[in-house]
Design a protein around this motif. Structure first.
Motif, short mmCIF file in Angstrom:
data_model
loop_
_atom_site.label_atom_id
_atom_site.label_comp_id
_atom_site.label_asym_id
_atom_site.label_seq_id
_atom_site.Cartn_x
_atom_site.Cartn_y
_atom_site.Cartn_z
N VAL A 47 1.26 -1.64 0.03
CA VAL A 47 -0.16 0.13 0.01
C VAL A 47 0.81 1.40 -0.28
O VAL A 47 0.43 2.27 -0.67
N LEU A 48 1.99 1.36 0.70
CA LEU A 48 2.79 1.93 0.91
C LEU A 48 3.54 2.10 -0.35
O LEU A 48 3.55 3.72 -0.99
N LEU A 49 3.36 1.58 -1.17
CA LEU A 49 3.81 1.69 -2.96
C LEU A 49 2.87 2.61 -3.29
O LEU A 49 2.84 3.39 -4.36
N VAL A 50 1.83 2.09 -3.60
CA VAL A 50 1.51 2.27 -4.27
C VAL A 50 1.11 3.86 -3.75
O VAL A 50 0.19 4.85 -4.72
N ALA A 51 0.83 4.90 -2.92
CA ALA A 51 1.07 5.69 -1.93
C ALA A 51 1.52 6.66 -2.87
O ALA A 51 1.54 7.34 -3.19
N LEU A 52 3.19 6.01 -2.74
CA LEU A 52 3.66 6.80 -3.21
C LEU A 52 4.22 6.69 -4.63
O LEU A 52 4.39 8.02 -5.64
N LEU A 53 2.98 5.91 -5.36
CA LEU A 53 3.70 6.17 -7.15
C LEU A 53 2.17 7.00 -7.54
O LEU A 53 2.28 7.58 -8.20
N THR A 54 1.42 7.44 -6.10
CA THR A 54 0.34 7.92 -6.43
C THR A 54 1.16 10.06 -5.82
O THR A 54 0.34 10.21 -7.20
N VAL A 55 2.12 9.96 -5.37
CA VAL A 55 1.99 10.93 -5.16
C VAL A 55 3.03 11.60 -6.24
O VAL A 55 2.87 12.41 -6.96
N VAL A 56 3.87 10.57 -7.16
CA VAL A 56 5.31 10.52 -8.06
C VAL A 56 3.79 10.93 -9.43
O VAL A 56 4.01 12.53 -9.71
N ALA A 57 2.99 9.89 -9.47
CA ALA A 57 1.50 11.10 -10.03
C ALA A 57 1.21 11.90 -10.57
O ALA A 57 0.88 12.85 -11.22
N LEU A 58 0.84 12.03 -9.93
CA LEU A 58 0.50 13.65 -8.68
C LEU A 58 1.08 14.99 -8.80
O LEU A 58 0.88 16.28 -9.20
#
Lengths: 138, 120
Positions: B97-108
């Motif tokens: 889930v942390l990876l998902v959150a970090l990928l979301t941050v990068v995408a945003l």
């Protein structure tokens, strides 16, 4: 029956939640500021948002009812991304502006196309009828 | 928009992502160093939200203010919610889930930069 929101389901909930927020935000901005530019595309954006919200909540709620509701949401999602994805290539005049599901979710790294598949796979593994089989194999 | 902040956020996110991936591969739960990296990223995002809001108020660019501001402040929420959701289950899936959150941050973050430069 396994918890819908634990294990792989937890990752799924996280991704669905991101898409729920993203699609809701997008559709609200689109409908709020330029609704008459592409009514169909923006309405579909809103539908996508509602479907993602529904899928997220159903996975969180869990239980037998949650499972069935999640199945409906994910199936609608799969149909939506396939129909809108195809139409956005075939009938370009219907979609003057992009939506979450346009071009099979190209603007979102094609995740909208992968997500329903992952969702269905997870629902298959957590299917109510498979409860005993799952318990026996563990 | 502050380019230095953008790159700092991206660099910190990538470092944190590598740490998370190592945890995932070794099948261990994320420890203090990883959460420290997430905290650094979060502080940078908060600074960016403030700096970005000030920049938005003072710019002549043709930017959709609502969209830009909503991205700016939504990013701030991603890591805390992700960390909370991850900590609720200390398993490999919870770490993912942390990876998902970090990928979301990068995408945003990328999207934020696109919005800003498109208005130039």
């Amino acid at each position: 029956m396994r918890e819908l929101s634990s294990g792989p389901g937890r990752v799924l909930v996280a991704v669905y939640a991101v898409f729920a927020v993203a699609a809701t935000g997008r559709s609200l901005v689109q409908l709020g500021t330029q609704a008459d530019r592409a009514p169909l595309a923006y309405s579909l954006s809103l539908l996508a948002a509602l479907v993602y919200l529904a899928a997220t909540s159903c996975l969180l709620v869990g239980g037998r009812r949650g499972w069935w509701a999640a199945l409906v949401a994910v199936l609608v999602e799969a149909a939506g991304v396939l129909v809108v994805g195809t139409l956005s290539y075939v009938a370009t005049d219907l979609f003057p502006d992009r939506t979450v599901w346009s071009h099979f979710g190209q603007g979102y790294g094609f995740l909208p196309l992968v997500l329903p598949v992952a969702g269905l796979a997870w629902l298959r593994r957590t299917a109510p009828g498979r409860a005993s089989a799952g318990a026996a194999s563990r | 928009m502050n380019a230095v902040l953008l790159w700092l956020v991206l660099a910190t996110s990538v470092v944190a992502m590598v740490m998370v991936v190592v945890h995932l591969v070794r099948d261990e739960t994320a420890g203090d160093p990883t959460f420290a990296a997430l905290a650094v990223a979060e502080v940078l995002l908060l600074v960016q939200a403030v700096v970005g809001s000030v920049a938005l108020a003072g710019t002549d660019r043709e930017i959709s203010g609502v969209t830009f501001a909503s991205y700016l402040w939504s990013i701030v929420l991603v890591l805390p919610i992700g960390a909370f959701w991850s900590l609720a289950e200390r398993t490999r899936a919870g770490t993912a889930v942390l990876l998902v959150a970090l990928l979301t941050v990068v995408a945003l973050q990328v999207r934020l930069q696109t919005l800003w430069t498109a208005g130039a």
